[in-house]
Design a protein around this motif. Structure first.
Motif, short mmCIF file in Angstrom:
data_model
loop_
_atom_site.label_atom_id
_atom_site.label_comp_id
_atom_site.label_asym_id
_atom_site.label_seq_id
_atom_site.Cartn_x
_atom_site.Cartn_y
_atom_site.Cartn_z
N MET A 134 5.33 -22.79 21.99
CA MET A 134 6.29 -21.70 21.51
C MET A 134 5.34 -20.66 21.02
N ASN A 135 5.91 -19.49 21.40
CA ASN A 135 5.33 -18.33 20.63
C ASN A 135 5.23 -18.39 19.42
N ARG A 136 4.24 -17.93 18.66
CA ARG A 136 4.09 -17.62 17.15
C ARG A 136 4.76 -16.41 17.00
N PRO A 137 5.72 -16.41 15.88
CA PRO A 137 6.13 -14.95 15.57
C PRO A 137 5.08 -14.01 15.01
N GLU A 138 5.00 -12.68 15.35
CA GLU A 138 4.37 -11.87 14.92
C GLU A 138 4.13 -11.99 13.28
N PRO A 139 3.07 -11.70 12.86
CA PRO A 139 3.06 -11.73 11.31
C PRO A 139 3.79 -10.59 11.02
N LEU A 140 4.45 -10.91 9.71
CA LEU A 140 5.44 -9.62 9.24
C LEU A 140 4.59 -8.88 8.04
N THR A 141 3.50 -8.39 8.53
CA THR A 141 2.71 -7.71 7.39
C THR A 141 2.84 -6.22 7.63
N ILE A 142 3.30 -5.33 6.74
CA ILE A 142 2.96 -3.87 6.86
C ILE A 142 2.54 -3.34 5.53
N THR A 143 1.82 -4.14 4.57
CA THR A 143 1.34 -3.82 3.57
C THR A 143 0.19 -2.63 3.74
N GLU A 144 0.09 -1.82 2.46
CA GLU A 144 -0.86 -1.13 2.63
C GLU A 144 -2.13 -1.63 2.23
N GLU A 145 -2.97 -2.11 3.10
CA GLU A 145 -4.26 -2.81 2.77
C GLU A 145 -5.25 -1.88 1.89
N SER A 146 -5.01 -0.74 2.02
CA SER A 146 -6.05 0.26 1.29
C SER A 146 -5.76 0.83 -0.25
N THR A 147 -4.63 0.29 -0.51
CA THR A 147 -4.09 0.53 -1.76
C THR A 147 -5.14 0.51 -2.98
N VAL A 148 -5.87 -0.67 -2.91
CA VAL A 148 -6.87 -0.98 -3.93
C VAL A 148 -8.09 -0.05 -3.89
N SER A 149 -8.64 0.18 -2.72
CA SER A 149 -9.72 1.05 -2.52
C SER A 149 -9.42 2.55 -2.63
N LYS A 150 -8.14 2.84 -2.51
CA LYS A 150 -7.54 4.17 -2.67
C LYS A 150 -7.60 4.51 -4.19
N GLU A 151 -7.25 3.34 -4.94
CA GLU A 151 -7.26 3.79 -6.45
C GLU A 151 -8.72 3.63 -6.89
N GLU A 152 -9.64 3.08 -6.31
CA GLU A 152 -11.18 3.27 -6.84
C GLU A 152 -11.63 4.60 -6.23
N ILE A 153 -11.17 5.08 -5.14
CA ILE A 153 -11.71 6.53 -4.62
C ILE A 153 -11.13 7.42 -5.48
N ILE A 154 -9.92 7.58 -6.05
CA ILE A 154 -9.46 8.38 -7.19
C ILE A 154 -10.37 8.41 -8.40
N SER A 155 -10.46 7.08 -8.88
CA SER A 155 -11.31 6.83 -9.84
C SER A 155 -12.68 7.37 -9.74
N GLU A 156 -13.32 7.28 -8.86
CA GLU A 156 -14.72 7.92 -8.58
C GLU A 156 -14.65 9.26 -8.70
N ILE A 157 -13.67 9.84 -7.89
CA ILE A 157 -13.55 11.49 -7.54
C ILE A 157 -13.46 12.05 -9.11
N MET A 158 -12.63 11.22 -10.11
CA MET A 158 -12.35 11.84 -11.18
C MET A 158 -13.59 11.72 -12.15
N GLN A 159 -14.33 10.56 -11.92
CA GLN A 159 -15.55 10.46 -12.69
C GLN A 159 -16.59 11.80 -12.15
N ASP A 160 -16.58 11.90 -11.21
CA ASP A 160 -17.62 12.98 -10.47
C ASP A 160 -17.05 14.49 -10.77
#
Lengths: 142, 182
Positions: free
Chosen positions: B1-27
């Motif tokens: 039987m075919n496996r159902p497609e994984p049901l993920t649409i989470t934004e994987e980059s959310t954590v790193s986005k926060e880090e980016i903003i933190s860095e921009i604020m620092q600089d």
């Protein structure tokens, strides 16, 4: 005029901008707001998703019926925050696991092919990996 | 039987986005705040607006196309946000109230008043702060934020030649101000 302009940066730092700094408190406030925006992405437990799908496996039901059904099954994820059930329903619909139609001004939901497949594979224990569902409905910004 | 497609649409980059903003604020936190202050001339407002600007950056991070530097991109958001504020009803109301109730010291006049109080009339910085906004903007970006005219052009979307003219005019105005005060 060019000579004094060259020193403008250091002069302004000493005068107009003296002590003007984007404080750590302000930075934390920004990050706090960002985190709040992120938490709009809810992750549902697999059991909750299964309970919802099972509830509309054989007959279509509207939101309130599903909600009482879940309560009977002791699925209390939506206790005191019933509204979130509708968010989950919308997500499942957007991902084509369930379908809906309007009858007498009520929206009835029924499981769809993809949902049945998902349910079946879960029952066979093949697909026991935790599943994340996030909703894409963004809250209207003021 | 075919496996159902994984049901993920989470934004994987959310954590790193926060880090980016933190860095921009620092600089760029201080420089951005300074830039904003030169537009609105009020510290509390400048801090609030700067906070909003970084949140905007977070929301628009996907739109950053790496064609410009992050600094140019950030200042463009900042400059637009400040101009929106200066155009807003909220700000105009404050200015209007100040014109009516002139006896109470006003916030946006604060800078000019401090000038008199501290007898710093001769200071070039205060002369810059008293320029009309379109001249002040180009002087601050060029001499304070140390940007080239091409960079300023991509921040303000004003033609380079126009910027050159404004800069020249700004310097004349400053020269006159300084002369008068000597």
């Amino acid at each position: 005029m060019n000579e004094p302009m060259k020193n403008l940066r250091s002069e302004m730092k000493k005068t107009v901008f003296k002590g003007v700094s984007f404080s750590d408190e302000r930075k934390s406030a920004v990050l706090e707001t960002i985190r709040k925006k992120q938490s709009h992405t809810t992750i549902w437990k697999e059991d909750t998703i299964l309970a919802v799908l099972e509830s509309i496996r054989y007959q279509s039901k509207h939101g309130y019926d599903i909600s009482t059904d879940l309560y009977r099954k002791r699925e209390i994820s939506f206790h005191k925050r019933e509204g979130e059930l509708y968010t989950l329903l919308h997500t499942l619909e957007a991902q084509d696991l369930i379908r809906s139609n309007w009858i007498d001004e009520k929206k009835y939901y029924l499981i769809h092919k993809k949902g049945l497949k998902y349910l079946a594979s879960c029952e066979q224990g093949e697909y026991r990996k935790s599943v994340e569902l996030s909703h894409t409905v963004e809250e209207a910004r003021w | 039987m075919n496996r159902p497609e994984p049901l993920t649409i989470t934004e994987e980059s959310t954590v790193s986005k926060e880090e980016i903003i933190s860095e921009i604020m620092q600089d760029y936190g201080d420089d951005t705040l300074h830039l904003v202050f030169t537009y609105v001339k009020n510290l509390a407002t400048a801090e609030d607006l700067t906070q909003e600007i970084f949140i905007k950056c977070y929301e628009k991070l996907e739109q950053f196309n790496h064609q410009s530097s992050i600094k140019t991109w950030l200042y463009r958001i900042a400059s637009n946000h400040c101009k929106d504020y200066l155009r807003s009803w909220q700000y105009r109301k404050i200015v209007l109230n100040e014109k009516i109730g002139n006896e109470t010291p006003s916030n946006s006049k604060q800078v000019e008043e401090e000038v008199i109080a501290n007898k710093q009339e001769k200071s070039l910085s205060y002369a810059v702060m008293s320029l009309p906004v379109k001249y002040r903007e180009v002087v601050v970006l060029h001499y304070y934020e140390e940007m080239t005219l091409t960079e300023i052009s991509s921040v303000t979307k004003v033609n380079v030649n126009t910027l050159k003219t404004r800069l020249k005019r700004a310097k004349e105005l400053l020269k006159n101000k300084m002369k008068k005060e000597v």
